[in-house]
Design a protein around this motif. Structure first.
Motif, PDB file in Angstrom:
ATOM      1  N   TYR A 133      10.292 -30.277  11.301  1.00  0.00           N
ATOM      2  CA  TYR A 133       9.909 -29.363  12.158  1.00  0.00           C
ATOM      3  C   TYR A 133      10.661 -28.618  12.540  1.00  0.00           C
ATOM      4  O   TYR A 133      11.613 -29.174  13.272  1.00  0.00           O
ATOM      5  N   LEU A 134      10.870 -27.087  12.459  1.00  0.00           N
ATOM      6  CA  LEU A 134      11.950 -26.258  12.692  1.00  0.00           C
ATOM      7  C   LEU A 134      11.681 -25.517  14.092  1.00  0.00           C
ATOM      8  O   LEU A 134      10.732 -24.611  13.938  1.00  0.00           O
TER       9      LEU A 134
ATOM     10  N   PRO B  59      16.841 -19.080  11.740  1.00  0.00           N
ATOM     11  CA  PRO B  59      17.970 -19.149  12.156  1.00  0.00           C
ATOM     12  C   PRO B  59      17.777 -19.451  13.899  1.00  0.00           C
ATOM     13  O   PRO B  59      16.894 -19.164  14.409  1.00  0.00           O
ATOM     14  N   GLY B  60      18.898 -20.130  14.225  1.00  0.00           N
ATOM     15  CA  GLY B  60      18.903 -20.826  15.501  1.00  0.00           C
ATOM     16  C   GLY B  60      18.206 -21.939  15.914  1.00  0.00           C
ATOM     17  O   GLY B  60      18.189 -22.391  16.978  1.00  0.00           O
ATOM     18  N   CYS B  61      17.160 -22.493  14.970  1.00  0.00           N
ATOM     19  CA  CYS B  61      16.413 -23.559  15.367  1.00  0.00           C
ATOM     20  C   CYS B  61      17.126 -24.666  15.152  1.00  0.00           C
ATOM     21  O   CYS B  61      18.263 -25.060  14.855  1.00  0.00           O
ATOM     22  N   ARG B  62      16.454 -25.863  15.674  1.00  0.00           N
ATOM     23  CA  ARG B  62      16.941 -27.319  15.613  1.00  0.00           C
ATOM     24  C   ARG B  62      15.644 -27.816  14.781  1.00  0.00           C
ATOM     25  O   ARG B  62      14.411 -27.435  14.948  1.00  0.00           O
ATOM     26  N   CYS B  63      16.134 -29.030  14.181  1.00  0.00           N
ATOM     27  CA  CYS B  63      15.019 -29.559  13.192  1.00  0.00           C
ATOM     28  C   CYS B  63      14.531 -31.178  13.777  1.00  0.00           C
ATOM     29  O   CYS B  63      15.545 -31.960  14.173  1.00  0.00           O
ATOM     30  N   ILE B  64      13.210 -31.288  13.860  1.00  0.00           N
ATOM     31  CA  ILE B  64      13.014 -32.670  14.351  1.00  0.00           C
ATOM     32  C   ILE B  64      12.240 -33.333  13.040  1.00  0.00           C
ATOM     33  O   ILE B  64      11.338 -32.700  12.461  1.00  0.00           O
TER      34      ILE B  64
ATOM     35  N   ILE C 123       3.745 -24.578  13.443  1.00  0.00           N
ATOM     36  CA  ILE C 123       5.288 -24.653  13.501  1.00  0.00           C
ATOM     37  C   ILE C 123       5.717 -24.514  12.057  1.00  0.00           C
ATOM     38  O   ILE C 123       5.217 -25.364  11.281  1.00  0.00           O
ATOM     39  N   PRO C 124       6.916 -23.599  11.746  1.00  0.00           N
ATOM     40  CA  PRO C 124       7.508 -23.762  10.710  1.00  0.00           C
ATOM     41  C   PRO C 124       7.924 -25.074  10.339  1.00  0.00           C
ATOM     42  O   PRO C 124       8.482 -25.982  11.183  1.00  0.00           O
ATOM     43  N   TYR C 125       7.841 -25.364   9.051  1.00  0.00           N
ATOM     44  CA  TYR C 125       8.219 -26.935   8.592  1.00  0.00           C
ATOM     45  C   TYR C 125       8.905 -26.911   7.264  1.00  0.00           C
ATOM     46  O   TYR C 125       8.261 -26.189   6.421  1.00  0.00           O
ATOM     47  N   PHE C 126       9.387 -28.062   6.848  1.00  0.00           N
ATOM     48  CA  PHE C 126       9.638 -28.278   5.370  1.00  0.00           C
ATOM     49  C   PHE C 126       9.271 -29.711   4.989  1.00  0.00           C
ATOM     50  O   PHE C 126       8.898 -30.493   6.055  1.00  0.00           O
ATOM     51  N   LEU C 127       8.866 -30.040   3.755  1.00  0.00           N
ATOM     52  CA  LEU C 127       8.468 -31.278   3.208  1.00  0.00           C
ATOM     53  C   LEU C 127       9.338 -31.651   2.068  1.00  0.00           C
ATOM     54  O   LEU C 127       9.082 -31.086   1.205  1.00  0.00           O
TER      55      LEU C 127
ATOM     56  N   VAL D 270      16.864 -25.727   7.752  1.00  0.00           N
ATOM     57  CA  VAL D 270      17.234 -25.462   8.997  1.00  0.00           C
ATOM     58  C   VAL D 270      17.707 -23.748   9.006  1.00  0.00           C
ATOM     59  O   VAL D 270      17.357 -23.190   9.875  1.00  0.00           O
ATOM     60  N   GLN D 271      18.357 -23.599   7.755  1.00  0.00           N
ATOM     61  CA  GLN D 271      18.767 -22.173   7.790  1.00  0.00           C
ATOM     62  C   GLN D 271      17.656 -21.114   7.508  1.00  0.00           C
ATOM     63  O   GLN D 271      17.772 -19.956   7.833  1.00  0.00           O
ATOM     64  N   SER D 272      16.491 -21.479   7.285  1.00  0.00           N
ATOM     65  CA  SER D 272      15.125 -20.654   7.168  1.00  0.00           C
ATOM     66  C   SER D 272      14.765 -20.113   8.357  1.00  0.00           C
ATOM     67  O   SER D 272      13.975 -19.126   8.489  1.00  0.00           O
TER      68      SER D 272
END
Lengths: 474, 474
Positions: B397-398, B348-353, B380-384, B344-346
Motif C-alpha cells: 500500500y503506497l 513520489p514521496g510515498c512510503r510503503c506498507i 489507496i494505490p497499491y501493487f501486488l 514505491v517510485q510510482s
C-alpha cells in the motif's frame, strides 16, 4: 588418523529423585486404569534399544489418551518436582527413555489418531503415538506418503523428538524439514502450538525446530503437522555390488556431487549382506552393495538410472539387478530396515553399540574406510549400514554385555569414529540423537559455548528440570 | 470474510536508554576510524525500507571488520547495558533496524568475504556482509549458485536474521532449509558455532534454526555456512497472461498440487505489470500474469513446461511467451525483483506498507481475491506481487506518510489481510519477519503461550535485553 577425542563415554549418573507417595496417590486418582506401577510395565518403560541395561525403571507409568492427560500428568509431576519421561514405542538407540533420575514414564502410544489429512496442501496432522507405518497405511488411498523412515517402526512423536531421518532423507529431508508445526505441552503443563500449516513463515522464533530434536527435554509433543508427498509416478529400485567398499562409496560421492535426485542410496558391507540374507531369507550377493531407489516421472527415472549406471560402471559396479514389482521392492527395503535387528540377532544375547556419524559427502570415504579397518582389527562382530547419500553411516558393534573389556573396546572404536568425523567437519549424530550415549561427543562437537546455550534454554523453559532430565547434556 | 483481528498496529514505543559518555569514549578508543557519530551516518543507520520514519537514530555506529570486533562492541555495550542493533545493508521492510530504545548500530557490511567454497559438498561459508548478488558473482565460475533471492540485494547475515526467501523458494526452500551452520556472537560477547558442515544432524538443540529468524534479538551473526546448488543443466522461463487473478491463482494451485518441481512461479496483477513496465522499460501485457521458471535436465524441463502449459490453458492462459536467452531471463527477473522499488517510485514521496501473509496453497485464492477487492475499494494505490507457489503474496500500500487517515486505512487493510490468512491456517509473515510492524500480528497468530516461550528464551540468552530490544515481541 586424528587422535581420539578426549570425551569419555558418559556412564549414566543414576540419581533417582524421590517420588512422593502423595504424587502416586494423585496420579492414581486422576488416571485410574491409565496408571500402572506393575513391575513388568515399569521395566518395559525403563529400557530401549540402547546398550544401557542397568538403570532402574521409572516409579510408575501413565498412559495418556489426550493432550489434557499429558497436561495433567506434567502438572502433577511439576508440583512434586518429579521427572517426566515421554515414551512412544521404545525404539530409541541412545538411552533416551531411561529413568536415570527416576520419575514417571509418560506413554503416549495410545494417542494414535491421524487427526486430519489435507491432501490438497500435502499436509497431515497426527497424534504423537501414530507410527510411521500406520500413517502410511492410513493415507495410502490418497496417493500420498510420508517418506521419513528410521529402521524401526517408530512413533512420529519420537521421530520429532530425535530429529529422525532414514533411507529417503537424501531426497526428502529429515524431520527437520518435514515438520510444519507441533503442539507441545510445556514443563509448566501448558499446551502451545509452535506454527501454522503455511509452507514457510518468518513469524518469530522457530519454536518448531527447537522442539524437533529436543529429545523430550523441553516438553512433550502432543500433535505434529507433517509434510506428505505425492507417490511418485514411477519408481525403480536396483542393487549393485562392488569389489570394495571404497568403490561403492566413491560411486555415491559422484552421484551426489552431480546432483542426481536419487531417492535412496544405502550401503551395506558384505558381512552385513550375509546377516541380512540369513535374517530375511534373501540371496543377495555377499559383497559391498548399494541399494538404490529412483522416484520421478518415467522419463526422469530413466534419466537418473542411466546416469547412475554409468557412474557405477566406472567404479567397477557389477551391473544393476532390478527390483521391478512393488512386492520385490517392499521385500528389499524391509530387509534393509531389519538390518539392525538382523545384526543384533546374529550374536545371541548381545547388545549393540551403534555409531551414527554424518560427514560432508566429499569426506565420506575418509570417514568410512578407516572406521571399517579399525572395526575389522578389533575382532568385535559388527554390521555396517549407511544412508551414504547424506554422508551418514552406522557401525553396530555387537558386544557381550557381560564382557566389560569388549564393551570398552567398542566404546573406544566409537570414539575413534566420532573423532574422525568431527575432524572432517561432520557430526557425532546424524539421526539417532544424543540421549545418554553421546553427551560427551556433543560437547566435543559443539563446544562448551554452544552446549551452554542449550543448557540455558533448557533451564529457562524447564526451571524445575523435570522434562527427561540428564539427557543431551549433563 | 472473517472479523478483522483485534491486534492493533504497534506504534514503536520509543524509550531511548541512556548511552553513557564512558561507553562512547571506550568505543572510540577501541574502534578509532571504525566508529562514527556523524549525523548522516547515524541517520542512515536509523531507518530501513519500512514505513516507520519517526524514530531517532542510534547514538553511534560501529563498523565491524571481524568477529573480534563484533565481540568487543557487544561486550562494551553489555557493560553499559546499551542496545546493539546489527546492520547489514538496511533493506528490512519491517523496522528491524530502528533504534527504538536507542543504542549503537553495529554495521557488519565490511565483513564481506566469501571465506570458503566447498564445491564438492555444495556448501559455502561467508561473512554476514556478503550480499546475495556478490556471492553468486564470486561462485559463478564453479557452476554453482545460491538460490535464495529476496527482492533487495540483501546481506546474507540479514537474510539469515529474517529467515528470508524469495522467488526460488518454491523449489529450493528458504533460509530455514539452506543454512547449515552459523557463527554467532552471543549477548555476552562469546563467539559460538551452531553446527557443522554435515548435511543433517541430530546432535543437540537446533541452535542454527533458533538464530535463523531471530532478527538480531539473540545475538549477532558473524559467519554463515550455506547450501549451494549446481546451476541447472537446462533453464526455461516463460510469461503467461490470464483474464483474471483468479485464473492465474488457480493455475498455480494446480501446478503445486500436481507436484511439478517448478523453480519459480510469481504473480503480478495488471496494475503492477504497468508499474514494472514503466520502471524497467518493458512491454509486458498489462494484465494478471505469471512469471515462471523451470530448472532441470532438458527432458525434465520439457516435461514440466508441457504439464504447466496444459494447466494454464485449462484456466484460459494466453499462451506462453518464452524468455529464451540468459540475458532476456535476467532482464525479466531483474524487473520482478525491482517491483517493490517500481511500486514505491510510482507514487513520489510515498512510503510503503507491505503485507506478507502466507497460506496453505489450497487457500490461496480465498486469501488473495478478497484482499485485492478490499484494496481496490480503498482507493489507496497499491501493487501486488506474490511468491504464489508457496502461498505467499505481498500487497504494497503506497501511502502519503503525512496523511494519517490514509495510513490508518492502509493499516486496517493489512489487518484484514492478516486476519483472513490466519483464519485460513496461514502466517502473518512469510519472509519479511516481525520487526516492529507485525508484533501484534505475531501474538494473534502464535498465541500468548508461544510468544511467552519466545520471550523466555530471549530473557535467558540476553538477560540485559541489549540485542535489538523492542522487536518481535514487546
Amino acid at each position: 588418523m586424528n587422535a581420539p577425542t578426549q570425551a569419555v563415554h558418559v556412564t549414566p549418573e543414576i540419581k533417582p529423585r524421590p517420588v512422593p507417595a502423595a504424587l502416586i496417590d494423585a496420579l492414581k486418582a486422576r488416571f485410574g486404569a491409565q496408571f500402572s506401577q506393575a513391575q513388568a510395565v515399569r521395566e518395559q518403560h525403563g529400557r530401549d534399544e540402547s546398550a544401557f541395561t542397568t538403570v532402574p525403571p521409572p516409579a510408575a507409568v501413565v498412559f495418556a489418551d489426550s493432550t489434557a492427560d499429558v497436561q495433567d500428568a506434567v502438572k502433577l509431576c511439576a508440583q512434586y518436582k518429579v521427572p517426566v519421561i515421554p515414551y512412544g514405542v521404545g525404539s530409541s538407540l541412545e538411552g533416551h527413555l531411561l529413568a536415570v533420575q527416576g520419575g514417571v514414564s509418560l506413554d503416549v502410544s495410545r494417542m494414535n489418531k491421524v487427526l486430519s489429512v489435507n491432501a490438497e496442501d500435502l499436509t497431515v496432522t497426527v497424534q504423537p503415538g501414530v507410527t510411521r507405518e500406520q500413517l502410511n497405511a492410513e493415507i495410502k488411498s490418497t496417493g500420498l506418503f510420508f517418506p521419513i523412515d528410521p529402521g524401526a517402526n517408530a512413533s512420529l512423536g519420537g521421530m520429532c523428538a530425535t530429529r529422525a531421518s532414514g533411507t529417503n532423507a537424501v531426497r526428502y529431508g529429515t524431520m527437520r524439514e518435514n515438520v510444519l508445526a507441533l503442539e507441545v505441552v510445556t514443563a509448566a503443563g501448558e499446551a502451545v502450538r509452535t506454527g501454522t500449516r503455511a509452507k514457510k513463515s518468518s513469524a518469530g522464533y522457530d519454536l518448531t525446530r527447537l522442539f524437533v530434536g529436543s529429545e523430550g527435554t523441553l516438553g512433550v509433543i502432543t500433535e505434529a503437522t507433517l509434510r506428505i508427498y505425492p507417490l511418485p509416478e514411477a519408481v525403480a529400485a536396483a542393487i549393485c555390488s562392488f569389489g570394495s567398499i571404497a568403490d561403492a562409496v566413491n560411486t555415491v560421492i559422484q552421484i551426489i556431487q552431480l546432483g542426481v535426485p536419487i531417492a535412496r542410496v544405502e550401503l551395506l558391507d558384505g558381512h552385513t549382506v550375509r546377516i541380512v540374507n540369513q535374517h530375511s531369507k534373501l540371496t543377495l550377493r555377499e559383497g559391498p552393495m548399494l541399494l538404490m531407489e529412483f522416484h520421478g516421472s518415467p522419463a526422469g527415472v530413466k534419466e537418473q538410472t542411466e546416469t547412475v549406471q554409468a557412474i557405477a560402471a566406472e567404479h567397477g559396479g557389477a551391473g544393476f539387478e532390478w527390483a521391478d514389482t512393488p512386492e520385490e521392492r517392499s521385500r528389499l527395503w524391509a530387509a534393509r530396515h531389519n538390518a539392525y535387528f538382523a545384526g543384533v540377532q546374529s550374536r545371541p544375547g548381545c547388545r549393540c553399540i551403534t555409531t551414527d556419524v554424518c560427514v560432508p559427502i566429499s569426506r565420506l570415504a575418509d570417514a568410512l574406510l578407516d572406521s571399517v579397518q579399525e572395526a575389522d582389527d578389533s575382532r568385535i562382530p559388527y554390521f555396517l549400514v549407511g544412508h551414504v547419500g547424506d554422508g551418514n553411516f552406522h557401525m553396530g558393534y555387537l558386544i557381550d554385555p557381560d564382557d566389560d573389556a569388549e564393551r570398552a573396546r567398542a566404546e573406544q572404536l566409537n570414539r575413534q569414529v566420532v573423532a574422525r568425523a568431527l575432524a572432517l567437519g561432520g557430526t557425532c549424530s546424524g539421526e539417532h540423537g544424543v540421549g545418554l550415549h553421546k553427551m560427551g561427543f556433543l560437547l566435543d562437537e559443539a563446544g562448551a559455548g554452544a552446549v551452554d546455550l542449550m543448557r540455558t534454554i533448557k533451564r529457562a523453559l524447564d526451571p524445575l528440570d523435570i522434562m527427561n532430565p540428564g539427557k543431551v547434556f549433563s
